[in-house]
Design a protein around this motif. Sequence first.
Motif, PDB file in Angstrom:
ATOM      1  N   VAL A  12      15.249  12.677  40.904  1.00  0.00           N
ATOM      2  CA  VAL A  12      15.643  12.899  42.553  1.00  0.00           C
ATOM      3  C   VAL A  12      14.363  14.216  42.898  1.00  0.00           C
ATOM      4  O   VAL A  12      13.820  14.938  41.314  1.00  0.00           O
ATOM      5  CB  VAL A  12      17.197  13.854  42.499  1.00  0.00           C
ATOM      6  CG1 VAL A  12      18.023  12.213  42.458  1.00  0.00           C
ATOM      7  CG2 VAL A  12      17.430  14.514  41.622  1.00  0.00           C
ATOM      8  N   GLN A  13      14.965  14.264  43.948  1.00  0.00           N
ATOM      9  CA  GLN A  13      13.921  16.479  44.319  1.00  0.00           C
ATOM     10  C   GLN A  13      14.574  17.271  44.593  1.00  0.00           C
ATOM     11  O   GLN A  13      16.523  17.569  44.569  1.00  0.00           O
ATOM     12  CB  GLN A  13      13.004  15.739  45.253  1.00  0.00           C
ATOM     13  CG  GLN A  13      12.451  14.783  45.305  1.00  0.00           C
ATOM     14  CD  GLN A  13      11.538  14.843  46.405  1.00  0.00           C
ATOM     15  OE1 GLN A  13      11.751  15.110  47.624  1.00  0.00           O
ATOM     16  NE2 GLN A  13      10.306  14.504  46.852  1.00  0.00           N
ATOM     17  N   PRO A  14      14.452  18.599  44.056  1.00  0.00           N
ATOM     18  CA  PRO A  14      15.810  19.713  44.269  1.00  0.00           C
ATOM     19  C   PRO A  14      15.885  19.311  46.169  1.00  0.00           C
ATOM     20  O   PRO A  14      15.500  18.626  46.876  1.00  0.00           O
ATOM     21  CB  PRO A  14      14.543  20.698  44.293  1.00  0.00           C
ATOM     22  CG  PRO A  14      13.198  19.959  43.308  1.00  0.00           C
ATOM     23  CD  PRO A  14      12.919  18.778  43.668  1.00  0.00           C
ATOM     24  N   ASP A  16      18.589  18.175  46.564  1.00  0.00           N
ATOM     25  CA  ASP A  16      19.062  16.064  46.760  1.00  0.00           C
ATOM     26  C   ASP A  16      20.347  16.696  46.251  1.00  0.00           C
ATOM     27  O   ASP A  16      21.225  16.825  45.522  1.00  0.00           O
ATOM     28  CB  ASP A  16      18.843  14.932  46.051  1.00  0.00           C
ATOM     29  CG  ASP A  16      16.645  14.978  46.567  1.00  0.00           C
ATOM     30  OD1 ASP A  16      16.037  13.578  46.493  1.00  0.00           O
ATOM     31  OD2 ASP A  16      16.643  15.367  48.034  1.00  0.00           O
ATOM     32  N   LEU A  86      20.469  20.144  43.927  1.00  0.00           N
ATOM     33  CA  LEU A  86      20.112  19.877  42.991  1.00  0.00           C
ATOM     34  C   LEU A  86      18.648  21.245  42.650  1.00  0.00           C
ATOM     35  O   LEU A  86      18.128  20.929  43.537  1.00  0.00           O
ATOM     36  CB  LEU A  86      20.194  18.540  42.049  1.00  0.00           C
ATOM     37  CG  LEU A  86      20.992  17.572  42.134  1.00  0.00           C
ATOM     38  CD1 LEU A  86      21.372  16.058  42.076  1.00  0.00           C
ATOM     39  CD2 LEU A  86      21.740  18.224  40.377  1.00  0.00           C
ATOM     40  N   LYS A  87      18.997  21.752  41.762  1.00  0.00           N
ATOM     41  CA  LYS A  87      17.589  21.885  41.575  1.00  0.00           C
ATOM     42  C   LYS A  87      17.211  21.739  39.618  1.00  0.00           C
ATOM     43  O   LYS A  87      17.226  20.618  38.929  1.00  0.00           O
ATOM     44  CB  LYS A  87      18.635  23.418  40.247  1.00  0.00           C
ATOM     45  CG  LYS A  87      18.745  24.115  41.784  1.00  0.00           C
ATOM     46  CD  LYS A  87      19.787  25.384  40.792  1.00  0.00           C
ATOM     47  CE  LYS A  87      20.152  26.151  42.429  1.00  0.00           C
ATOM     48  NZ  LYS A  87      21.219  27.807  41.500  1.00  0.00           N
ATOM     49  N   THR A  91      17.748  19.492  35.506  1.00  0.00           N
ATOM     50  CA  THR A  91      17.522  18.300  34.455  1.00  0.00           C
ATOM     51  C   THR A  91      18.256  18.354  33.203  1.00  0.00           C
ATOM     52  O   THR A  91      18.214  19.361  32.265  1.00  0.00           O
ATOM     53  CB  THR A  91      15.655  18.735  34.540  1.00  0.00           C
ATOM     54  OG1 THR A  91      15.731  18.727  35.657  1.00  0.00           O
ATOM     55  CG2 THR A  91      15.307  17.836  33.692  1.00  0.00           C
ATOM     56  N   VAL A 120      15.453  16.468  37.725  1.00  0.00           N
ATOM     57  CA  VAL A 120      15.375  16.782  39.227  1.00  0.00           C
ATOM     58  C   VAL A 120      13.913  17.360  39.064  1.00  0.00           C
ATOM     59  O   VAL A 120      13.264  18.493  38.718  1.00  0.00           O
ATOM     60  CB  VAL A 120      16.223  17.839  38.995  1.00  0.00           C
ATOM     61  CG1 VAL A 120      16.329  18.897  41.460  1.00  0.00           C
ATOM     62  CG2 VAL A 120      17.722  17.501  39.400  1.00  0.00           C
TER      63      VAL A 120
END
Length: 122
Positions: A12-14, A16, A86-87, A91, A120
């Motif tokens: 996922v992207q930061p 998200d 999320l950051k 991860t 992430v």
Amino acid sequence: QVQLVESGGRLVQPGDSLRLSCAASGGTFSSYTIGWFRQAPGKEREFVAAITQCADTTYYDDSVKGRFTISRDNANNTAYLQMNSLKPADTAVYYCAGGGFISYALNEYEYWGRGTQVTVSS
């Protein structure tokens, strides 16, 4: 024998959100606490969140407080970890675990799943 199976991890992207699931079988799900832990490459496995048998008490690590929410559905033998904002530092491989008492400590949990990867990255 209690078995725990995690699912829901992905790239996922930061910023998200993602929801992890922990499906239990082979035991009485409502009789044990559930903890979520994570392990990043080259690091020790660390506590993320935990919830009591009847969901009346939850614990969170400071690094996820306000962003992650642990919950459980005893009727469906499943626990969840809702992760928001999320950051990249989130991860890791995420594990769910079952134990007798709610705790931050890994050794208080008897049953462990095999983990699900959360990445992430932009």
